[in-house]
Design an enzyme around this catalytic site. Sequence first.
Site, PDB file in Angstrom:
ATOM      1  N   SER A 279      -3.598   6.356  14.249  1.00  0.00           N
ATOM      2  CA  SER A 279      -3.930   7.597  13.550  1.00  0.00           C
ATOM      3  C   SER A 279      -4.301   8.676  14.558  1.00  0.00           C
ATOM      4  CB  SER A 279      -5.128   7.313  12.638  1.00  0.00           C
ATOM      5  OG  SER A 279      -5.700   8.524  12.199  1.00  0.00           O
TER       6      SER A 279
ATOM      7  N   GLY B 164       0.818  -1.216   0.000  1.00  0.00           N
ATOM      8  CA  GLY B 164       0.000   0.000   0.000  1.00  0.00           C
ATOM      9  C   GLY B 164       0.850   1.264   0.000  1.00  0.00           C
ATOM     10  N   TYR B 165       0.161   2.383   0.169  1.00  0.00           N
ATOM     11  CA  TYR B 165       0.812   3.696   0.052  1.00  0.00           C
ATOM     12  C   TYR B 165       1.940   3.865   1.094  1.00  0.00           C
ATOM     13  CZ  TYR B 165       1.097   8.835   0.560  1.00  0.00           C
ATOM     14  OH  TYR B 165       1.522  10.129   0.678  1.00  0.00           O
TER      15      TYR B 165
ATOM     16  N   TYR C 254     -14.285   3.495  11.008  1.00  0.00           N
ATOM     17  CA  TYR C 254     -12.850   3.427  10.719  1.00  0.00           C
ATOM     18  C   TYR C 254     -12.053   3.918  11.932  1.00  0.00           C
ATOM     19  CZ  TYR C 254      -8.240   4.988   9.315  1.00  0.00           C
ATOM     20  OH  TYR C 254      -6.884   5.201   9.290  1.00  0.00           O
TER      21      TYR C 254
ATOM     22  N   LYS D 203      -9.355   1.970  15.002  1.00  0.00           N
ATOM     23  CA  LYS D 203      -8.014   2.368  15.468  1.00  0.00           C
ATOM     24  C   LYS D 203      -7.988   2.416  17.002  1.00  0.00           C
ATOM     25  CE  LYS D 203      -6.125   2.799  11.467  1.00  0.00           C
ATOM     26  NZ  LYS D 203      -5.214   1.748  11.020  1.00  0.00           N
TER      27      LYS D 203
ATOM     28  N   ARG E 174      -4.692  20.954   9.421  1.00  0.00           N
ATOM     29  CA  ARG E 174      -4.153  19.604   9.612  1.00  0.00           C
ATOM     30  C   ARG E 174      -2.635  19.650   9.624  1.00  0.00           C
ATOM     31  NH1 ARG E 174      -8.710  19.121  10.226  1.00  0.00           N
ATOM     32  NH2 ARG E 174     -10.235  17.632   9.404  1.00  0.00           N
TER      33      ARG E 174
ATOM     34  N   ASN F  72      -9.384  12.116   0.352  1.00  0.00           N
ATOM     35  CA  ASN F  72      -8.381  12.945   1.022  1.00  0.00           C
ATOM     36  C   ASN F  72      -7.960  14.123   0.146  1.00  0.00           C
ATOM     37  OD1 ASN F  72      -7.407   9.859   2.118  1.00  0.00           O
ATOM     38  ND2 ASN F  72      -7.872  11.449   3.598  1.00  0.00           N
ATOM     39  N   LEU F  73      -7.495  15.155   0.812  1.00  0.00           N
ATOM     40  CA  LEU F  73      -7.198  16.408   0.119  1.00  0.00           C
ATOM     41  C   LEU F  73      -6.092  16.271  -0.931  1.00  0.00           C
ATOM     42  CD1 LEU F  73      -7.616  19.462  -0.145  1.00  0.00           C
ATOM     43  CD2 LEU F  73      -5.986  19.761   1.728  1.00  0.00           C
TER      44      LEU F  73
HETATM   45  P1  NAD Z   1      -3.397   1.534   1.753  1.00  0.00           P
HETATM   46  O1  NAD Z   1      -4.793   1.114   1.525  1.00  0.00           O
HETATM   47  O2  NAD Z   1      -2.647   2.140   0.633  1.00  0.00           O
HETATM   48  O3  NAD Z   1      -2.548   0.297   2.294  1.00  0.00           O
HETATM   49  C1  NAD Z   1      -3.111  -0.733   3.049  1.00  0.00           C
HETATM   50  C2  NAD Z   1      -2.660  -2.045   2.410  1.00  0.00           C
HETATM   51  O4  NAD Z   1      -3.184  -3.126   3.178  1.00  0.00           O
HETATM   52  C3  NAD Z   1      -3.159  -2.233   0.976  1.00  0.00           C
HETATM   53  O5  NAD Z   1      -2.078  -2.614   0.159  1.00  0.00           O
HETATM   54  C4  NAD Z   1      -4.191  -3.363   1.078  1.00  0.00           C
HETATM   55  O6  NAD Z   1      -4.236  -4.150  -0.091  1.00  0.00           O
HETATM   56  C5  NAD Z   1      -3.683  -4.105   2.294  1.00  0.00           C
HETATM   57  N1  NAD Z   1      -4.726  -4.826   3.050  1.00  0.00           N
HETATM   58  C6  NAD Z   1      -5.939  -4.369   3.437  1.00  0.00           C
HETATM   59  N2  NAD Z   1      -6.578  -5.327   4.137  1.00  0.00           N
HETATM   60  C7  NAD Z   1      -5.746  -6.387   4.210  1.00  0.00           C
HETATM   61  C8  NAD Z   1      -5.842  -7.673   4.793  1.00  0.00           C
HETATM   62  N3  NAD Z   1      -6.924  -8.058   5.454  1.00  0.00           N
HETATM   63  N4  NAD Z   1      -4.802  -8.526   4.685  1.00  0.00           N
HETATM   64  C9  NAD Z   1      -3.680  -8.162   3.991  1.00  0.00           C
HETATM   65  N5  NAD Z   1      -3.546  -6.961   3.401  1.00  0.00           N
HETATM   66  C10 NAD Z   1      -4.568  -6.079   3.513  1.00  0.00           C
HETATM   67  O7  NAD Z   1      -3.396   2.509   3.036  1.00  0.00           O
HETATM   68  P2  NAD Z   1      -2.235   3.429   3.612  1.00  0.00           P
HETATM   69  O8  NAD Z   1      -2.611   4.846   3.380  1.00  0.00           O
HETATM   70  O9  NAD Z   1      -0.919   2.944   3.180  1.00  0.00           O
HETATM   71  O10 NAD Z   1      -2.438   3.144   5.158  1.00  0.00           O
HETATM   72  C11 NAD Z   1      -1.744   2.119   5.843  1.00  0.00           C
HETATM   73  C12 NAD Z   1      -2.246   2.074   7.270  1.00  0.00           C
HETATM   74  O11 NAD Z   1      -2.054   3.353   7.887  1.00  0.00           O
HETATM   75  C13 NAD Z   1      -3.731   1.753   7.389  1.00  0.00           C
HETATM   76  O12 NAD Z   1      -3.932   0.917   8.497  1.00  0.00           O
HETATM   77  C14 NAD Z   1      -4.345   3.101   7.640  1.00  0.00           C
HETATM   78  O13 NAD Z   1      -5.539   3.005   8.375  1.00  0.00           O
HETATM   79  C15 NAD Z   1      -3.257   3.782   8.453  1.00  0.00           C
HETATM   80  N6  NAD Z   1      -3.343   5.246   8.371  1.00  0.00           N
HETATM   81  C16 NAD Z   1      -3.372   5.845   7.144  1.00  0.00           C
HETATM   82  C17 NAD Z   1      -3.496   7.221   7.063  1.00  0.00           C
HETATM   83  C18 NAD Z   1      -3.587   7.903   5.715  1.00  0.00           C
HETATM   84  O14 NAD Z   1      -4.055   9.039   5.649  1.00  0.00           O
HETATM   85  N7  NAD Z   1      -3.136   7.287   4.626  1.00  0.00           N
HETATM   86  C19 NAD Z   1      -3.554   7.999   8.233  1.00  0.00           C
HETATM   87  C20 NAD Z   1      -3.486   7.345   9.470  1.00  0.00           C
HETATM   88  C21 NAD Z   1      -3.389   5.963   9.530  1.00  0.00           C
HETATM   89  N1  UDP Z   2     -10.860  18.611   2.126  1.00  0.00           N
HETATM   90  C1  UDP Z   2     -11.485  19.460   1.237  1.00  0.00           C
HETATM   91  N2  UDP Z   2     -11.844  18.968   0.013  1.00  0.00           N
HETATM   92  C2  UDP Z   2     -11.596  17.674  -0.356  1.00  0.00           C
HETATM   93  C3  UDP Z   2     -10.942  16.827   0.559  1.00  0.00           C
HETATM   94  C4  UDP Z   2     -10.592  17.321   1.793  1.00  0.00           C
HETATM   95  O1  UDP Z   2     -11.725  20.625   1.546  1.00  0.00           O
HETATM   96  O2  UDP Z   2     -11.965  17.291  -1.474  1.00  0.00           O
HETATM   97  C5  UDP Z   2     -10.479  19.120   3.457  1.00  0.00           C
HETATM   98  C6  UDP Z   2     -11.177  18.394   4.594  1.00  0.00           C
HETATM   99  O3  UDP Z   2     -12.433  18.973   4.839  1.00  0.00           O
HETATM  100  C7  UDP Z   2     -10.181  18.598   5.729  1.00  0.00           C
HETATM  101  C8  UDP Z   2      -8.817  18.640   5.020  1.00  0.00           C
HETATM  102  O4  UDP Z   2      -9.101  18.912   3.650  1.00  0.00           O
HETATM  103  O5  UDP Z   2     -10.402  19.848   6.332  1.00  0.00           O
HETATM  104  C9  UDP Z   2      -8.053  17.322   5.110  1.00  0.00           C
HETATM  105  O6  UDP Z   2      -8.929  16.291   4.690  1.00  0.00           O
HETATM  106  P1  UDP Z   2      -8.438  14.784   4.550  1.00  0.00           P
HETATM  107  O7  UDP Z   2      -9.638  13.961   4.222  1.00  0.00           O
HETATM  108  O8  UDP Z   2      -7.269  14.722   3.633  1.00  0.00           O
HETATM  109  O9  UDP Z   2      -7.884  14.424   6.003  1.00  0.00           O
HETATM  110  P2  UDP Z   2      -8.664  14.216   7.401  1.00  0.00           P
HETATM  111  O10 UDP Z   2      -9.822  15.169   7.417  1.00  0.00           O
HETATM  112  O11 UDP Z   2      -9.075  12.800   7.424  1.00  0.00           O
HETATM  113  O12 UDP Z   2      -7.654  14.565   8.441  1.00  0.00           O
END
Ligand code: NAD
Ligand code: UDP
Length: 339
Positions: A125, A11-12, A150, A154, A232, A200-201
């Site tokens: 998170s 993933g990301y 979601y 967490k 943020r 997400n933004l």
């Molecule tokens: P992502 O979706 O890109 O990566 C998650 C990966 O997990 C994916 O590759 C998906 O295929 C895999 N996956 C999902 N369910 C699975 C399962 N049951 N078994 C095996 N693989 C599985 O997300 P990301 O943005 O890389 O986030 C990674 C983690 O960080 C997540 O737990 C997410 O909740 C947490 N997180 C992300 C953010 C964000 O904004 N990106 C912020 C805070 C926390």
């Molecule tokens: N946001 C926005 N337009 C969009 C997506 C997000 O104005 O199309 C704003 C959202 O309301 C928040 C900020 O951007 O104030 C960050 O949003 P994001 O979903 O990326 O993160 P989170 O709110 O989950 O922290």
Amino acid sequence: MTTILVTGGAGYIGSHTVIELVNAGYEPIIYDNFYNAKKTVLKRINTILGREVKCIEGDIRDAQKLDLVFSQNKIDGVINFAGLKAVGESVKMPLEYYDNNVNGARVLLSAMLKHNCKNFIFSSSATVYGEPDSVPLTENSPLKRANCPYGQTKVDIEYMCQELQVAHNDFSMVLLRYFNPVGAHKSGLIGEDPKGVPNNLMPYLTQVAVGRLKELSIFGNDYPTKDGTCIRDYIHVVDLALGHVAALKHCLNKPGCHIYNLGTGTGYSVLDMVKAFSKAIGYELPHKFAPRRAGDVVECYADPSKAKNELGWVATRTLDDMTFDSYNWQKNNPNGYED
Ligand code: NAD
Ligand code: UDP
């Protein structure tokens, strides 16, 4: 060689962390079910590293498969990125979120216990803080009941990890509370590739910039902030990846429950982000004001001093790095990863 099972490693955030783990001398094994990732990412990781990283296709809820993985590999620790992460989707399908995230973490931790692997890092998170009473947020700020399934997964997983650590106090349990990850690897080969229209933004901004979307809607401009838009703590994904490396170095085989905020400590408004992104692309990104989005917190940014003092980790990449690298990734891959 210290081997780390990286669940959700395709993933990301996982893919960027795999790169930094190798750079730091660790041996990652990716374990992913590819629910939200494309196989192309593996080729890209290998290109960046100039070597092959082992990948096993599997689900963290599959106890049998995990049993095999732990039996066939000497795994020193696990970083668990595997999970579903879309706030809106979680409201529509809460059971899938509890099953995938909470039950998934439970099955994974059970496999670790069975195989005597006692080092766990969890992707938590800032959402666990809910609407903050005050900012910046420290690790001692109160956790709140989340406003969506979601976020609640967490909170629940954090409690499960802490309770397991009490029951098995030789466990090193690390809970990393991410603020808002953005940006991409400098190469432009890997980056964020959300399914469908981004929530997400930053991915929304990048998709407007490459013409996949018409304009950004800014959700609310009447909040009690400097310019009326929400604040943020955006953090470059490579800094975040390096935070995991720092946590591993510090916490591996160090029993306890270690909790860290991973953020920059600086809050930016949505309008700050539009301005910075417009600078990266060289013209004003099309945007309009729209009603508030339900459930948005007004202001959220970290006090990252605990990670600095204990892990020696600080986020060094600037807002310009974040916007430039995000755009660079999207420009090179307008349709994301194409398998
Ligand atoms: P992502 O979706 O890109 O990566 C998650 C990966 O997990 C994916 O590759 C998906 O295929 C895999 N996956 C999902 N369910 C699975 C399962 N049951 N078994 C095996 N693989 C599985 O997300 P990301 O943005 O890389 O986030 C990674 C983690 O960080 C997540 O737990 C997410 O909740 C947490 N997180 C992300 C953010 C964000 O904004 N990106 C912020 C805070 C926390
Ligand atoms: N946001 C926005 N337009 C969009 C997506 C997000 O104005 O199309 C704003 C959202 O309301 C928040 C900020 O951007 O104030 C960050 O949003 P994001 O979903 O990326 O993160 P989170 O709110 O989950 O922290």
